[in-house]
Design a protein around this motif. Structure first.
Motif, mmCIF file in Angstrom:
data_model
loop_
_atom_site.group_PDB
_atom_site.id
_atom_site.type_symbol
_atom_site.label_atom_id
_atom_site.label_comp_id
_atom_site.label_asym_id
_atom_site.label_seq_id
_atom_site.Cartn_x
_atom_site.Cartn_y
_atom_site.Cartn_z
ATOM 1 N N GLY A 121 10.129 -16.520 -11.884
ATOM 2 C CA GLY A 121 11.298 -17.225 -12.415
ATOM 3 C C GLY A 121 12.293 -16.274 -13.068
ATOM 4 O O GLY A 121 13.484 -16.586 -13.157
ATOM 5 N N ILE B 173 3.420 -19.630 -17.553
ATOM 6 C CA ILE B 173 2.297 -20.104 -16.725
ATOM 7 C C ILE B 173 1.441 -21.110 -17.492
ATOM 8 O O ILE B 173 0.832 -21.996 -16.898
ATOM 9 N N ARG C 15 -7.055 -11.711 -18.905
ATOM 10 C CA ARG C 15 -6.454 -11.173 -20.127
ATOM 11 C C ARG C 15 -7.332 -11.463 -21.345
ATOM 12 O O ARG C 15 -7.470 -10.649 -22.247
ATOM 13 N N GLU D 64 4.577 -15.169 -7.403
ATOM 14 C CA GLU D 64 4.026 -16.527 -7.484
ATOM 15 C C GLU D 64 2.818 -16.725 -6.596
ATOM 16 O O GLU D 64 1.883 -17.448 -6.927
ATOM 17 N N ALA E 263 8.201 -17.815 -15.170
ATOM 18 C CA ALA E 263 8.006 -19.102 -15.829
ATOM 19 C C ALA E 263 6.823 -18.951 -16.780
ATOM 20 O O ALA E 263 6.054 -18.002 -16.684
ATOM 21 N N LYS F 85 -10.585 -9.044 -24.572
ATOM 22 C CA LYS F 85 -10.665 -9.178 -26.038
ATOM 23 C C LYS F 85 -12.090 -9.506 -26.467
ATOM 24 O O LYS F 85 -12.768 -10.271 -25.797
ATOM 25 N N GLU G 72 14.255 -15.024 -10.254
ATOM 26 C CA GLU G 72 15.092 -16.140 -9.795
ATOM 27 C C GLU G 72 16.299 -16.316 -10.729
ATOM 28 O O GLU G 72 17.412 -16.562 -10.283
HETATM 29 N N1 3HC Z 1 3.553 -17.002 -18.768
HETATM 30 C C1 3HC Z 1 2.816 -17.106 -19.883
HETATM 31 N N2 3HC Z 1 2.221 -16.059 -20.480
HETATM 32 C C2 3HC Z 1 2.384 -14.858 -19.916
HETATM 33 C C3 3HC Z 1 3.135 -14.673 -18.744
HETATM 34 C C4 3HC Z 1 3.746 -15.816 -18.163
HETATM 35 N N3 3HC Z 1 4.499 -15.715 -17.066
HETATM 36 N N4 3HC Z 1 3.106 -13.364 -18.412
HETATM 37 C C5 3HC Z 1 2.371 -12.758 -19.350
HETATM 38 N N5 3HC Z 1 1.938 -13.645 -20.259
HETATM 39 C C6 3HC Z 1 1.145 -13.378 -21.465
HETATM 40 C C7 3HC Z 1 -0.252 -12.899 -21.126
HETATM 41 O O1 3HC Z 1 -1.137 -13.978 -20.951
HETATM 42 C C8 3HC Z 1 -0.600 -12.062 -22.334
HETATM 43 O O2 3HC Z 1 -0.967 -12.957 -23.363
HETATM 44 P P1 3HC Z 1 -2.057 -12.534 -24.463
HETATM 45 O O3 3HC Z 1 -1.492 -11.329 -25.151
HETATM 46 O O4 3HC Z 1 -2.189 -13.729 -25.304
HETATM 47 O O5 3HC Z 1 -3.294 -12.195 -23.682
HETATM 48 C C9 3HC Z 1 0.749 -11.444 -22.729
HETATM 49 O O6 3HC Z 1 1.747 -12.265 -22.124
HETATM 50 C C10 3HC Z 1 0.941 -10.040 -22.234
HETATM 51 O O7 3HC Z 1 0.648 -10.006 -20.844
HETATM 52 P P2 3HC Z 1 -0.150 -8.779 -20.192
HETATM 53 O O8 3HC Z 1 -1.366 -8.473 -20.988
HETATM 54 O O9 3HC Z 1 -0.315 -9.098 -18.750
HETATM 55 O O10 3HC Z 1 0.899 -7.612 -20.416
HETATM 56 P P3 3HC Z 1 1.257 -6.382 -19.493
HETATM 57 O O11 3HC Z 1 2.258 -5.620 -20.257
HETATM 58 O O12 3HC Z 1 0.024 -5.703 -19.021
HETATM 59 O O13 3HC Z 1 1.956 -7.001 -18.183
HETATM 60 C C11 3HC Z 1 3.457 -8.430 -16.971
HETATM 61 C C12 3HC Z 1 3.182 -7.657 -18.278
HETATM 62 C C13 3HC Z 1 3.626 -7.416 -15.825
HETATM 63 C C14 3HC Z 1 4.708 -9.215 -17.169
HETATM 64 C C15 3HC Z 1 2.247 -9.339 -16.653
HETATM 65 O O14 3HC Z 1 1.960 -10.106 -17.799
HETATM 66 C C16 3HC Z 1 2.473 -10.306 -15.527
HETATM 67 O O15 3HC Z 1 2.361 -9.924 -14.372
HETATM 68 N N6 3HC Z 1 2.769 -11.572 -15.863
HETATM 69 C C17 3HC Z 1 2.870 -12.633 -14.879
HETATM 70 C C18 3HC Z 1 4.140 -12.560 -14.106
HETATM 71 C C19 3HC Z 1 4.226 -13.719 -13.149
HETATM 72 O O16 3HC Z 1 3.280 -14.063 -12.457
HETATM 73 N N7 3HC Z 1 5.388 -14.341 -13.110
HETATM 74 C C20 3HC Z 1 5.598 -15.458 -12.232
HETATM 75 C C21 3HC Z 1 5.208 -16.715 -12.913
HETATM 76 S S1 3HC Z 1 5.276 -18.114 -11.865
HETATM 77 C C22 3HC Z 1 6.927 -18.487 -11.810
HETATM 78 O O17 3HC Z 1 7.739 -17.797 -12.367
HETATM 79 C C23 3HC Z 1 7.257 -19.749 -11.060
HETATM 80 C C24 3HC Z 1 8.722 -19.873 -10.775
HETATM 81 O O18 3HC Z 1 8.980 -19.506 -9.464
HETATM 82 C C25 3HC Z 1 9.183 -21.287 -10.982
#
Ligand code: 3HC
Ligand code: NAI
Length: 691
Positions: A101, A64, A276, A124, A62, A280, A104
């Motif tokens: 998500g 975030i 993150r 999550e 999703a 920067k 999912e």
């Molecule tokens: N939502 C919004 N932004 C996100 C995101 C997300 N889920 N995942 C990553 N981003 C953004 C980061 O903030 C970053 O933004 P920036 O460049 O402006 O700083 C950019 O995407 C790249 O992210 P990373 O620097 O972390 O890139 P990596 O390549 O190192 O890692 C990743 C990629 C493994 C996908 C890592 O970003 C990650 O673990 N993301 C979160 C995954 C997560 O927690 N998903 C579950 C969300 S909760 C959910 O889904 C609820 C559902 O059950 C309803």
């Protein structure tokens, strides 16, 4: 269809592709696009649908950044309900990371194929949440109750091979993913397999012993210190086993919404973005050229040098350790080997891996051997003259363009840089002990440090699995400078009547990995005393009296078996010591300090508010770039509880006006000089009370 989701029919197979860089998060336009695309697929003549993603990854979750804001239609469970209800087989074609998500979504599809390098997970919990779009119900149906609990409570992803074995995916794609997914779709069409809806599968429970879920609850509560999300995950998985699908989904929804509003999730979400952002540097553009770092040298193979060398070896980068003599070198390299072998015994590495890492660590006593390295990190004694001497030598032998870094905790980096002819190549790389384990790296920016040096080090930090935060030069940089007030108040509380165990207990209940006095015992009380003695004309402060007397009593901390506590020689367990309490009372009497009792809440205010105040001061002085950077320093470097989001976030949750007013009270009632509110804190407080 939309910029975010495309739909096309390739013969009798529909292909729906998500395109929302960088990670294909399920932002509102993606959800809307998916809803439209699946509606279009439903209206078409297609006989199967493939859901795929452009760019480097499948949907990583999703969005975030939408959490905590008013919900925007369509919501994800609705979209995924539409996906699952399709009358033709829907195949998720997965590459990169299918997380949260994203997984999912894949589980709402009827079949799943993934490339071998993909990772699948439900992280999550790391955001203080549970999978809220059906994940808690789908996962136990696909992979069983135990594996689903593991996936959701650890938050750690699994690889495609493990996912295939567990039943989370049906196939691992060999070669091109879209071609393999198309072959799979064709097979499903031709065999007349039809949709296979996950919600219609049964949850296997017959093998679970009585009281299974209560047992898991108890076990998990111990490991997760009573955080709410893991317990709610267990509730939801239990409901998958005991309720009908619709009721269980409803329960999942309620629990998810409740967790979303929890302070723990707010703190963890803040941390996600702060980490993150911290990588920067505002005035250094992304895309600044990077210097290649393929070989590293570390000067000094002591406590820090060895750990730093291991961090590089772990990332496959060869390191040369330089020491004063062969004895020190052998000792340092021996400690690295010992650490690796202990990890191997715990099953973390194989014997071959240990040899591989050790093969990357070499030693020398000659500066001539450093002529070709790309980066040198100095980690010798914390003595400015020795450090100047080392940097003069490095200036003579290192090739042009080599980065010269210091791991100093307190010394003036600009003064170190000034002894070289190339101050632009000098930077601070302040690791934390044990350096092979602790994730924080304070990157210290000197007055003259070149932009490309900073950009290189910030990027390199990620490669060696550290979390970098930039600090400007000041005494103690961000973390250690803030620590002064924290330690001061912990020790003043002793003179005012709290026992060491009360202070540490209150801070551990707050969530600190260790209490401040236990940390002081671990670090060695003599180290702090020596550091104070090294500061010319440092005025006496009553807060140090207890520690100084402990050192005089030969109680140096854990290493001598006693400090603020006694330590069991076998188990190293802390034991409260009445001798210390008697000494503290006598010292309080001598200082004329009245003793009283404290609540845990008062202890937390006294110890944490100085962190917030000093953090505000660092921001005002431009030493730290952002409040979130300070939070990351404290979470990754000092054991501050992640679910509280770091000291600055915690302060903002309490209200900076309340923090300011309490600090002003302490200024009146305690020691005025110690409790000067930072100008920025006052400004923030005034801003809040005017809102
Ligand atoms: N939502 C919004 N932004 C996100 C995101 C997300 N889920 N995942 C990553 N981003 C953004 C980061 O903030 C970053 O933004 P920036 O460049 O402006 O700083 C950019 O995407 C790249 O992210 P990373 O620097 O972390 O890139 P990596 O390549 O190192 O890692 C990743 C990629 C493994 C996908 C890592 O970003 C990650 O673990 N993301 C979160 C995954 C997560 O927690 N998903 C579950 C969300 S909760 C959910 O889904 C609820 C559902 O059950 C309803
Ligand atoms: P240490 O005393 O364990 O190790 C220092 C090593 O440097 C010794 O092995 C010594 O033989 C070697 N050395 C001294 N002078 C040398 C020289 N001229 N050339 C080559 N080697 C030399 O010290 P420690 O704890 O590893 O600290 C090193 C640096 O790291 C210090 O600047 C310290 O402030 C900093 N630091 C220490 C932390 C800690 O927790 N110990 C945490 C973060 C930074």
């Amino acid at each position: 269809m939309s910029d975010y989701v495309s739909f096309e029919c390739r013969g009798d197979i529909a292909v729906i592709a998500v395109n929302n860089p960088p990670v294909n998060a399920l932002s509102q336009p993606v959800r809307a696009g998916l809803q439209d695309a699946f509606a279009a697929a439903g209206d078409s003549q297609c006989r199967a649908v493939i859901l795929t993603c452009s760019g480097g990854t499948f949907i990583a979750g999703a969005d975030i950044s939408e959490f905590g804001k008013p919900p925007a239609d369509p919501w994800l469970p609705e979209v995924l309900g539409r996906v699952e209800s399709m009358d033709v087989p829907v195949i998720a074609a997965i590459h990169g990371t299918a997380l949260g998500g994203g997984l999912e979504t894949a589980m709402a599809c009827h079949y799943r194929i993934a490339v071998s390098s993909s990772k699948l997970g439900l992280p999550e919990v790391l955001l203080g949440l549970l999978p809220g779009a059906g994940g808690t119900q789908w996962a136990p149906r696909l992979i069983g109750v135990e594996a689903a609990l593991d996936l959701m409570i650890s938050g750690q992803p699994i690889g495609a091979g493990a996912a295939l074995k567990a039943g989370l995916i049906d196939r691992v794609a060999e070669g091109n993913l879209m071609e393999a997914a198309t072959v799979y779709a064709r097979e499903l069409i031709e065999s007349g397999a039809g949709p296979r809806r996950t919600s219609e599968l049964a949850v296997a429970t017959a093998h679970l012993p009585d009281g299974f879920f209560d047992g898991v609850r108890e076990q998990v509560a111990k490991k997760t210190k009573g955080l709410p999300a893991p317990q709610k995950i267990i509730d939801c998985v239990e409901s998958a086993a005991t309720m009908d699908f619709e009721s269980a989904i409803e329960l999942e929804r309620q629990r998810f919404t409740k967790l979303m509003m929890s302070p723990e999730s707010a703190g963890l979400r803040h941390m996600f973005f702060a980490e993150r952002q911290a990588a920067k540097i505002d005035d250094i553009p992304q895309g600044t050229p990077i210097r290649p770092v393929n070989s590293v040298a570390v000067i000094g193979a002591g406590t820090m040098g060895g750990g730093i060398a291991m961090s590089f070896a772990n990332a496959g980068i060869p390191v040369t350790l330089l020491e004063l003599d062969n004895g020190a070198l052998d000792r340092g390299i021996g400690i690295c080997r010992g650490n690796y072998e202990r990890s191997a015994k715990k099953g973390r590495y194989t014997a071959d891996q240990v040899e591989y890492f050790m093969g990357l660590i070499s030693g020398t006593t000659s500066y001539g051997d450093l002529a070709g390295v790309d980066l040198v990190i100095e980690a010798v004694f914390e003595n400015p003259d020795i450090k100047y001497d080392v940097f003069r030598k490095l200036d003579q032998v290192c090739k042009p363009g080599a980065i010269l870094a210091s791991n100093t905790s307190y010394q003036d980096l600009d003064a170190i840089a000034a002894v070289t002819s190339r101050p632009e190549d000098v930077v601070g790389m302040h690791f934390f002990s044990p350096a092979n384990i602790m994730k924080l790296l304070e990157v210290v920016r000197g007055e003259k440090t070149a932009d490309d040096v900073l950009a290189t080090v910030m990027k390199l930090a990620r490669k060696i699995r550290k979390v970098p935060v930039m600090s400007r030069v000041c005494y103690g940089f961000i973390g250690n400078r803030m620590l002064d007030g924290y330690m001061r108040e912990a020790q003043m509380l002793l003179l005012e009547g709290a026992t060491p165990a009360q202070v540490d207990g209150a801070m551990q209940k707050f969530g600190m990995a260790m209490g401040p006095l236990a940390v002081a015992d671990l670090a060695g009380l003599d180290i702090g005393m020596k550091a104070r003695q090294a500061i010319p004309d440092l005025p006496d402060h009553p807060s140090t009296h207890v520690a100084d007397q402990l050192v005089e009593m030969g109680r140096l901390g854990q290493k001598s078996g006693a400090g603020f506590y006694r330590y069991d020689p076998e188990t190293r367990q802390r034991i409260e010591d009445s001798q210390v309490e008697t000494m503290i009372r006598a010292e309080a009497d001598a200082l004329g300090i009245e003793q009283k009792s404290f609540s845990d809440g008062e202890i937390v205010e006294r110890v944490i508010y100085p962190l917030i105040n000093e953090g505000a001061q660092l921001l005002d002085e431009g030493i730290a770039q952002r409040p979130g950077d300070i939070d990351i320093v404290y979470i990754y470097g000092y054991g501050f509880p992640a679910h509280r989001g770091g000291p600055m976030f915690y302060g903002s949750m309490i209200g900076m006006d309340k923090v300011y007013s309490r600090i002003s009270e302490f200024r009146e009632t305690l020691r005025a000089d110690d409790w000067n509110p930072a100008r920025l804190l006052k400004t923030l407080a005034e801003g809040e009370s005017n809102e």
